[in-house]
Scaffold this motif. Structure first.
Motif, PDB file in Angstrom:
ATOM      1  N   THR A  39       0.833  -1.199   0.000  1.00 32.27           N
ATOM      2  CA  THR A  39       0.000   0.000   0.000  1.00 32.27           C
ATOM      3  C   THR A  39       0.874   1.258   0.000  1.00 32.27           C
ATOM      4  N   ILE A  40       1.976   1.200  -0.737  1.00 28.05           N
ATOM      5  CA  ILE A  40       2.884   2.347  -0.775  1.00 28.05           C
ATOM      6  C   ILE A  40       2.560   3.257  -1.958  1.00 28.05           C
ATOM      7  N   LYS A  41       2.909   4.528  -1.799  1.00 28.18           N
ATOM      8  CA  LYS A  41       2.754   5.532  -2.862  1.00 28.18           C
ATOM      9  C   LYS A  41       3.929   6.500  -2.757  1.00 28.18           C
ATOM     10  N   VAL A  70      -1.414  14.107  -4.102  1.00 28.65           N
ATOM     11  CA  VAL A  70      -2.202  13.345  -3.125  1.00 28.65           C
ATOM     12  C   VAL A  70      -3.615  13.186  -3.672  1.00 28.65           C
ATOM     13  N   ASP A  71      -3.921  12.001  -4.163  1.00 22.17           N
ATOM     14  CA  ASP A  71      -5.229  11.727  -4.746  1.00 22.17           C
ATOM     15  C   ASP A  71      -5.416  10.215  -4.767  1.00 22.17           C
ATOM     16  N   GLN A  72      -6.354   9.708  -3.976  1.00 17.74           N
ATOM     17  CA  GLN A  72      -6.553   8.260  -3.882  1.00 17.74           C
ATOM     18  C   GLN A  72      -6.993   7.640  -5.207  1.00 17.74           C
ATOM     19  N   ARG A  73      -7.497   8.458  -6.137  1.00 17.11           N
ATOM     20  CA  ARG A  73      -7.961   7.939  -7.421  1.00 17.11           C
ATOM     21  C   ARG A  73      -6.803   7.681  -8.393  1.00 17.11           C
ATOM     22  N   VAL A  74      -5.637   8.205  -8.092  1.00 13.54           N
ATOM     23  CA  VAL A  74      -4.472   8.020  -8.962  1.00 13.54           C
ATOM     24  C   VAL A  74      -3.757   6.724  -8.581  1.00 13.54           C
ATOM     25  N   TRP A  75      -3.790   5.765  -9.474  1.00 19.33           N
ATOM     26  CA  TRP A  75      -3.144   4.480  -9.185  1.00 19.33           C
ATOM     27  C   TRP A  75      -1.929   4.237 -10.074  1.00 19.33           C
ATOM     28  N   GLU A  86      -9.093   5.377   0.878  1.00 20.87           N
ATOM     29  CA  GLU A  86      -8.615   5.904   2.165  1.00 20.87           C
ATOM     30  C   GLU A  86      -9.486   5.460   3.335  1.00 20.87           C
ATOM     31  N   ASP A  87     -10.766   5.263   3.100  1.00 15.70           N
ATOM     32  CA  ASP A  87     -11.643   4.782   4.176  1.00 15.70           C
ATOM     33  C   ASP A  87     -11.224   3.411   4.668  1.00 15.70           C
ATOM     34  N   GLY A  88     -10.466   2.669   3.854  1.00 14.02           N
ATOM     35  CA  GLY A  88      -9.934   1.378   4.264  1.00 14.02           C
ATOM     36  C   GLY A  88      -8.464   1.437   4.618  1.00 14.02           C
ATOM     37  N   GLY A  89      -7.942   2.642   4.826  1.00 13.90           N
ATOM     38  CA  GLY A  89      -6.545   2.787   5.217  1.00 13.90           C
ATOM     39  C   GLY A  89      -5.558   2.624   4.084  1.00 13.90           C
ATOM     40  N   CYS A  90      -6.027   2.753   2.833  1.00 11.60           N
ATOM     41  CA  CYS A  90      -5.173   2.532   1.668  1.00 11.60           C
ATOM     42  C   CYS A  90      -5.180   3.772   0.786  1.00 11.60           C
ATOM     43  N   PRO A  91      -4.042   4.152   0.222  1.00 13.07           N
ATOM     44  CA  PRO A  91      -4.031   5.352  -0.623  1.00 13.07           C
ATOM     45  C   PRO A  91      -4.583   5.144  -2.030  1.00 13.07           C
ATOM     46  N   GLU A  94      -0.185  12.441   6.544  1.00 13.49           N
ATOM     47  CA  GLU A  94      -0.400  13.699   5.826  1.00 13.49           C
ATOM     48  C   GLU A  94       0.302  13.758   4.468  1.00 13.49           C
ATOM     49  N   PRO A  95       1.486  13.133   4.278  1.00 13.32           N
ATOM     50  CA  PRO A  95       2.129  13.225   2.962  1.00 13.32           C
ATOM     51  C   PRO A  95       1.414  12.462   1.840  1.00 13.32           C
ATOM     52  N   PHE A  96       0.515  11.517   2.180  1.00 14.50           N
ATOM     53  CA  PHE A  96      -0.102  10.723   1.111  1.00 14.50           C
ATOM     54  C   PHE A  96      -1.603  10.502   1.276  1.00 14.50           C
ATOM     55  N   PHE A  97      -2.208  11.058   2.327  1.00 15.47           N
ATOM     56  CA  PHE A  97      -3.654  10.991   2.523  1.00 15.47           C
ATOM     57  C   PHE A  97      -4.238  12.401   2.433  1.00 15.47           C
ATOM     58  N   SER A  98      -5.480  12.494   2.011  1.00 10.40           N
ATOM     59  CA  SER A  98      -6.187  13.766   2.028  1.00 10.40           C
ATOM     60  C   SER A  98      -6.470  14.161   3.477  1.00 10.40           C
ATOM     61  N   PRO A  99      -6.775  15.449   3.740  1.00 10.88           N
ATOM     62  CA  PRO A  99      -7.140  15.850   5.114  1.00 10.88           C
ATOM     63  C   PRO A  99      -8.304  15.033   5.664  1.00 10.88           C
ATOM     64  N   ARG A 100      -9.280  14.735   4.807  1.00  4.69           N
ATOM     65  CA  ARG A 100     -10.405  13.912   5.269  1.00  4.69           C
ATOM     66  C   ARG A 100      -9.956  12.512   5.656  1.00  4.69           C
TER      67      ARG A 100
END
Length: 461
Positions: free
Chosen positions: A98-100, A108-113, A152-157, A306-312
């Motif tokens: 689960t690294i980015k 920082v955008d969980q939609r970017v894979w 991110e809701d599952g702890g993954c970027p 904070e470096p890889f998750f959104s504030p939410r």
């Protein structure tokens, strides 16, 4: 449940010590950890887990380990001690990637894979596999992402809802793993909701492309033990229909329904009974392995995310682990042992050979086993509807006649263990003499788990 144990129902349990049903393989039900911070397991927790004898544990390799801080430079100073502590438990590791790395994912955008440089991404993954599968021989199974269906809701970027896109991410990630360590097992997607996308589309992708898929993984947090077993059957149907075959199945995170954040709730024996009941239900399926989440409760440090998750996403992690913690661990933050630890201790005592067992009460589950001359019964009193005290009348048959020692352990509201030595104290230990049959009555308060062990003694010789 009454304060005093008065008259209550009796469950009739029958165990045939002469009817062997094959290998028990209870080691398939193991433990998972991680995703919250980078602290290695403390010595007390390492020692406690090692005494349970796990063969495989599941973890996250999360971005806060910062293994690739800049192009061309690796830094394993945080991950190495973490992995070595896990190795000291005696188990091999299934690692969820689960690294980015920031050089490859600057936004920082969980939609970017997709990384900005696929070749460099594969160099990073190859180095990860070489270090922990080849040089240190810790990781045998690589799981690609974690809960990509909820991100991110599952702890993954990563939020990857499309099965085709997850398939592309999966393919580009397993390729360097298998080049570095061909013996690796690879799989995913570690679904939060198993029968949904991207799993469905991913299975079709694997069938169409022939990409290697050794195992399929999903998660479940539910208090109905039958639900855990039911999803194994659903996975079997989906894989046979969409993939055309059945790979291995692993539930890489599971527990009872989330909720109850007070410290008292963490010691409620109902949690332990729910865990034991789910394991016994899962064991009756063709599941290849389960990983109880998790080993050790931890604090979330917001600066790590904070470096890889959104504030939410950061706020969500803080809420779940710092403000209203779920207290899922076999060990608390300060190393205090929880009742669920002793469920796994009991599983390790049941034995290697499965014995025929039955019970006439639908809310009482039983599993029997033998190791050498010891015959054991694991009994669980757990119901979703009616919480009632019971007595278990345990009928053993086809025993080897002679002197026996009866030892009964129970997980209930009384906390019958030593926090220092991690020893569960028996509620009964007595010598008796059996012919080929023996009746043993055991109190089963509501939401309790009991282990009844018969062992040969030298008494009377």
């Amino acid at each position: 449940m009454s304060n005093e144990y008065g008259p209550h129902a009796a469950a009739q349990i029958r165990i045939d010590a002469g009817d062997a049903q094959g290998a028990l393989e209870l080691w398939r039900h193991s433990l998972g950890h991680g995703g919250i911070n980078s602290l290695p397991l403390p010595d007390r927790v390492v020692d406690g887990v090692r005494s349970l004898g796990p063969r495989l544990v599941r973890i996250f390799i999360q971005e806060f380990f910062n293994i690739y801080p800049e192009r061309g430079r690796f830094d394993f100073s945080r991950l190495d001690p973490y992995m070595r502590a896990l190795a000291r438990t005696g188990a091999k590791v299934m690692a969820a990637i689960t690294i980015k790395p920031k050089p490859l994912y600057p936004t920082v955008d969980q939609r970017v894979w997709r990384p900005n440089d696929v070749g460099q991404w594969q160099q990073v993954i190859a180095e990860l596999a070489r270090r922990y599968s080849v040089e240190q021989r810790i990781v045998t199974h690589w799981e690609i992402a974690n809960e990509p269906d909820i991100g991110e809701d599952g702890g993954c970027p990563y939020l990857i809802r499309d099965g085709e896109e997850y398939g592309q991410y999966y393919s580009m990630t397993i390729d360097p793993i298998l080049r570095a360590f061909p013996q690796a097992k690879v799989g995913g997607p570690a679904m939060a909701v198993m029968h949904d996308e991207p799993l469905l589309g991913f299975l079709k992708y694997c069938r169409r492309t022939g990409v290697r898929l050794d195992f399929v993984t999903w998660h479940l947090y539910h208090s109905d033990p039958g639900r855990h077993a039911f999803l194994v059957e659903v996975a079997d149907i989906l894989c046979r229909e969409l993939l055309g075959r059945r790979p291995e199945f692993f539930v890489t995170e599971w527990n009872r329904r989330l909720g109850g954040s007070t410290e008292d709730a963490a010691f409620d024996s109902r949690r332990a009974a729910a865990v034991a009941a789910a394991i016994l239900d899962m064991r009756r399926t063709r599941l290849d392995g389960s990983f109880y989440y998790h080993i050790w409760d931890q604090t979330c440090f917001p600066a790590d995310f904070e470096p890889f998750f959104s504030p939410r996403g950061v706020a969500n992690m803080v809420r779940h682990w710092n403000e209203t913690p779920h207290r899922l661990g076999l060990f608390g933050v300060n190393g205090e042992v929880r009742p669920q630890y002793f469920v796994y201790w009991m599983l390790a005592q049941v034995g290697d050979e499965h014995l025929a067992a039955s019970c006439d009460d639908r809310d009482v589950r039983v599993l029997a086993g033998r190791s050498g001359s010891n015959v054991c019964a694991l009994v669980v009193n757990y119901s979703l509807d009616e919480r009632a005290d019971r007595t278990a009348a345990v009928h053993f048959s086809k025993l080897v006649a002679g002197p026996k020692r009866v030892t009964v352990y129970r997980i209930d509201s009384q906390r019958r263990w030593s926090d220092d030595s991690l020893a569960l104290h028996p509620v009964e230990r007595r010598d008796t003499c059996a012919r080929d049959e023996l009746l043993c009555e055991v109190l089963l308060p509501a939401d309790s788990v009991a282990l009844v062990r018969l062992s040969d003694t030298d008494a009377g010789k």
